[in-house]
Motif scaffolding. Structure first.
Motif, PDB file in Angstrom:
ATOM      1  N   PHE A  14       1.352  -0.986   0.497  1.00  0.00           N
ATOM      2  CA  PHE A  14       0.142  -0.063  -0.037  1.00  0.00           C
ATOM      3  C   PHE A  14       1.100   1.187  -0.375  1.00  0.00           C
ATOM      4  CE2 PHE A  14      -2.774   3.169   1.827  1.00  0.00           C
ATOM      5  CZ  PHE A  14      -4.010   2.606   0.937  1.00  0.00           C
ATOM      6  N   ILE A  15       0.924   2.210  -0.837  1.00  0.00           N
ATOM      7  CA  ILE A  15       1.336   3.801  -0.325  1.00  0.00           C
ATOM      8  C   ILE A  15       0.699   4.667  -0.631  1.00  0.00           C
ATOM      9  CG2 ILE A  15       2.905   4.665  -2.237  1.00  0.00           C
ATOM     10  CD1 ILE A  15       3.379   2.611  -4.501  1.00  0.00           C
ATOM     11  N   ILE A  16       1.171   5.590   0.252  1.00  0.00           N
ATOM     12  CA  ILE A  16       0.362   6.699   0.882  1.00  0.00           C
ATOM     13  C   ILE A  16       1.435   7.607   0.224  1.00  0.00           C
ATOM     14  CG2 ILE A  16       0.250   8.294   2.577  1.00  0.00           C
ATOM     15  CD1 ILE A  16      -0.394   5.595   4.744  1.00  0.00           C
ATOM     16  N   ASP A  17       1.215   8.530  -0.590  1.00  0.00           N
ATOM     17  CA  ASP A  17       1.288   9.504  -1.621  1.00  0.00           C
ATOM     18  C   ASP A  17       0.592  11.216  -0.988  1.00  0.00           C
ATOM     19  OD1 ASP A  17       2.643  11.155  -2.869  1.00  0.00           O
ATOM     20  OD2 ASP A  17       3.157   9.497  -4.790  1.00  0.00           O
ATOM     21  N   GLY A  18       1.727  12.233  -0.650  1.00  0.00           N
ATOM     22  CA  GLY A  18       0.817  13.456  -0.463  1.00  0.00           C
ATOM     23  C   GLY A  18       0.970  14.409  -1.222  1.00  0.00           C
ATOM     24  N   ILE A  38      -0.830 -15.408   6.819  1.00  0.00           N
ATOM     25  CA  ILE A  38      -0.253 -14.678   7.663  1.00  0.00           C
ATOM     26  C   ILE A  38       0.681 -13.824   7.612  1.00  0.00           C
ATOM     27  CG2 ILE A  38       0.398 -15.287   9.790  1.00  0.00           C
ATOM     28  CD1 ILE A  38      -2.159 -16.934   9.545  1.00  0.00           C
ATOM     29  N   ILE A  39       0.373 -12.535   8.207  1.00  0.00           N
ATOM     30  CA  ILE A  39       1.359 -11.390   8.340  1.00  0.00           C
ATOM     31  C   ILE A  39       2.940 -11.593   9.257  1.00  0.00           C
ATOM     32  CG2 ILE A  39       2.266  -8.829   9.369  1.00  0.00           C
ATOM     33  CD1 ILE A  39      -1.395  -8.501   8.551  1.00  0.00           C
ATOM     34  N   ASP A  40       3.792 -12.249   8.536  1.00  0.00           N
ATOM     35  CA  ASP A  40       4.920 -12.084   9.098  1.00  0.00           C
ATOM     36  C   ASP A  40       6.292 -10.794   9.408  1.00  0.00           C
ATOM     37  OD1 ASP A  40       5.248 -14.865   8.936  1.00  0.00           O
ATOM     38  OD2 ASP A  40       5.173 -15.288   6.795  1.00  0.00           O
ATOM     39  N   ARG A  41       6.129  -9.830   8.714  1.00  0.00           N
ATOM     40  CA  ARG A  41       6.913  -8.820   8.593  1.00  0.00           C
ATOM     41  C   ARG A  41       5.845  -7.417   7.922  1.00  0.00           C
ATOM     42  NH1 ARG A  41      11.298  -8.565   4.639  1.00  0.00           N
ATOM     43  NH2 ARG A  41      10.814 -10.784   4.885  1.00  0.00           N
ATOM     44  N   VAL A  42       6.380  -6.337   8.500  1.00  0.00           N
ATOM     45  CA  VAL A  42       6.384  -5.158   8.091  1.00  0.00           C
ATOM     46  C   VAL A  42       7.227  -4.246   8.020  1.00  0.00           C
ATOM     47  CG1 VAL A  42       5.690  -4.224   9.817  1.00  0.00           C
ATOM     48  CG2 VAL A  42       4.599  -3.195   7.879  1.00  0.00           C
ATOM     49  N   THR A  43       7.374  -3.606   6.446  1.00  0.00           N
ATOM     50  CA  THR A  43       8.161  -3.308   5.951  1.00  0.00           C
ATOM     51  C   THR A  43       7.926  -1.352   5.852  1.00  0.00           C
ATOM     52  OG1 THR A  43       9.655  -4.646   5.447  1.00  0.00           O
ATOM     53  CG2 THR A  43      10.341  -2.788   4.651  1.00  0.00           C
ATOM     54  N   LEU A  44       8.866  -0.877   6.126  1.00  0.00           N
ATOM     55  CA  LEU A  44       7.877   0.649   5.977  1.00  0.00           C
ATOM     56  C   LEU A  44       9.141   1.320   5.373  1.00  0.00           C
ATOM     57  CD1 LEU A  44       6.577   1.842   9.056  1.00  0.00           C
ATOM     58  CD2 LEU A  44       5.414   0.855   7.093  1.00  0.00           C
ATOM     59  N   THR A  45       8.992   1.988   3.926  1.00  0.00           N
ATOM     60  CA  THR A  45      10.311   2.915   3.410  1.00  0.00           C
ATOM     61  C   THR A  45       9.492   4.413   3.125  1.00  0.00           C
ATOM     62  OG1 THR A  45       9.456   1.351   1.120  1.00  0.00           O
ATOM     63  CG2 THR A  45      11.015   0.926   1.993  1.00  0.00           C
ATOM     64  N   ALA A  46      10.084   4.933   3.309  1.00  0.00           N
ATOM     65  CA  ALA A  46       9.783   6.206   2.738  1.00  0.00           C
ATOM     66  C   ALA A  46      11.328   7.050   1.789  1.00  0.00           C
ATOM     67  CB  ALA A  46       9.990   7.309   4.063  1.00  0.00           C
ATOM     68  N   PRO A  78       3.812   0.584  13.331  1.00  0.00           N
ATOM     69  CA  PRO A  78       4.253   0.145  12.782  1.00  0.00           C
ATOM     70  C   PRO A  78       4.598   2.080  12.189  1.00  0.00           C
ATOM     71  CG  PRO A  78       3.008  -0.860  11.383  1.00  0.00           C
ATOM     72  CD  PRO A  78       2.582  -0.083  12.952  1.00  0.00           C
ATOM     73  N   LYS A  79       6.185   2.244  12.536  1.00  0.00           N
ATOM     74  CA  LYS A  79       6.266   3.676  12.436  1.00  0.00           C
ATOM     75  C   LYS A  79       8.318   3.454  11.943  1.00  0.00           C
ATOM     76  CE  LYS A  79       8.159   3.444  17.346  1.00  0.00           C
ATOM     77  NZ  LYS A  79       7.145   4.379  18.768  1.00  0.00           N
ATOM     78  N   ARG A 116       6.091  10.187   1.011  1.00  0.00           N
ATOM     79  CA  ARG A 116       5.307   9.060  -0.202  1.00  0.00           C
ATOM     80  C   ARG A 116       6.026   7.628   0.828  1.00  0.00           C
ATOM     81  NH1 ARG A 116       3.853   7.374  -5.233  1.00  0.00           N
ATOM     82  NH2 ARG A 116       4.789   5.142  -6.107  1.00  0.00           N
ATOM     83  N   LEU A 117       5.196   7.077   1.305  1.00  0.00           N
ATOM     84  CA  LEU A 117       5.930   6.316   2.181  1.00  0.00           C
ATOM     85  C   LEU A 117       4.806   4.350   0.947  1.00  0.00           C
ATOM     86  CD1 LEU A 117       7.077   5.327   5.090  1.00  0.00           C
ATOM     87  CD2 LEU A 117       4.088   5.269   5.675  1.00  0.00           C
ATOM     88  N   THR A 118       5.706   3.691   1.611  1.00  0.00           N
ATOM     89  CA  THR A 118       5.822   2.441   1.337  1.00  0.00           C
ATOM     90  C   THR A 118       5.367   1.523   2.065  1.00  0.00           C
ATOM     91  OG1 THR A 118       6.506   2.763  -0.940  1.00  0.00           O
ATOM     92  CG2 THR A 118       5.739   0.153  -0.619  1.00  0.00           C
ATOM     93  N   VAL A 119       4.561   0.648   2.353  1.00  0.00           N
ATOM     94  CA  VAL A 119       3.836  -0.140   3.131  1.00  0.00           C
ATOM     95  C   VAL A 119       3.964  -1.670   2.643  1.00  0.00           C
ATOM     96  CG1 VAL A 119       2.332  -1.029   4.961  1.00  0.00           C
ATOM     97  CG2 VAL A 119       2.542   1.409   4.759  1.00  0.00           C
ATOM     98  N   ASN A 120       4.322  -2.130   3.245  1.00  0.00           N
ATOM     99  CA  ASN A 120       4.852  -3.488   2.191  1.00  0.00           C
ATOM    100  C   ASN A 120       4.295  -4.885   4.122  1.00  0.00           C
ATOM    101  OD1 ASN A 120       5.917  -4.311  -0.226  1.00  0.00           O
ATOM    102  ND2 ASN A 120       7.451  -2.468   0.693  1.00  0.00           N
ATOM    103  N   LEU A 121       3.148  -5.463   3.432  1.00  0.00           N
ATOM    104  CA  LEU A 121       3.017  -6.548   4.212  1.00  0.00           C
ATOM    105  C   LEU A 121       3.413  -7.965   3.806  1.00  0.00           C
ATOM    106  CD1 LEU A 121      -0.697  -5.104   5.809  1.00  0.00           C
ATOM    107  CD2 LEU A 121       1.738  -5.434   6.333  1.00  0.00           C
ATOM    108  N   HIS A 122       4.025  -8.257   4.549  1.00  0.00           N
ATOM    109  CA  HIS A 122       5.098  -9.689   3.884  1.00  0.00           C
ATOM    110  C   HIS A 122       4.165 -11.332   4.195  1.00  0.00           C
ATOM    111  CE1 HIS A 122       8.375  -7.285   2.598  1.00  0.00           C
ATOM    112  NE2 HIS A 122       8.552  -7.025   3.423  1.00  0.00           N
ATOM    113  N   VAL A 123       3.590 -11.681   4.008  1.00  0.00           N
ATOM    114  CA  VAL A 123       2.620 -12.306   3.793  1.00  0.00           C
ATOM    115  C   VAL A 123       2.609 -14.026   3.700  1.00  0.00           C
ATOM    116  CG1 VAL A 123       1.096 -10.785   4.466  1.00  0.00           C
ATOM    117  CG2 VAL A 123       1.038 -11.953   2.184  1.00  0.00           C
TER     118      VAL A 123
END
Length: 126
Positions: A14-18, A38-46, A78-79, A116-123
């Motif tokens: 999911f991408i959050i774009d300002g 099942i979610i195993d990990r979350v990664t945020l990249t800005a 997540p932060k 701009r933020l990209t949220v990756n839910l690794h499942v």
């Protein structure tokens, strides 16, 4: 004879774009889960250094829209703190089981600088 097949892995992105401006707080959109997982990990990249904290809410399609009461992150949202990336594979307190058709909402609780933020839910598919 037994056969062991590794669970298929995927990412829900999911991408959050300002739109060139700093992202604002509040709900930024929804994502429908395409398969049980099942979610195993979350990664945020800005796109640049800064800080951001998001929450992820879940509801069934029938109960749409999800609200803060439906948070899957517990007290470990997540932060990114003064940086441009973060990753969490512990997911302490998370409700990490998702059903096909669940709706996820992405809510920005606080933010500085990031546009701009990209949220990756690794499942892992189940």
């Amino acid at each position: 004879m037994s056969v062991l097949i590794a669970a298929a892995k995927a990412a829900l992105v999911f991408i959050i774009d300002g739109g060139g401006a700093v992202i604002t707080t509040g709900v930024k959109g929804y994502l429908r889960v395409p398969f049980p997982c099942i979610i195993d990990r979350v990664t945020l990249t800005a796109d640049q250094g800064g800080s951001i904290q998001i929450d992820i809410w879940k509801s069934s399609y029938a109960a749409f829209p999800p609200t803060d009461a439906n948070s899957i992150t517990g007290s470990h949202e997540p932060k990114i703190t003064a940086g441009n990336k973060s990753e969490d594979a512990t997911l302490s307190g998370w409700t990490n089981s998702l059903n096909e058709g669940d709706i996820l909402a992405f809510n920005v609780d606080s933010v500085t600088t990031i546009t701009r933020l990209t949220v990756n839910l690794h499942v892992r598919k189940r």
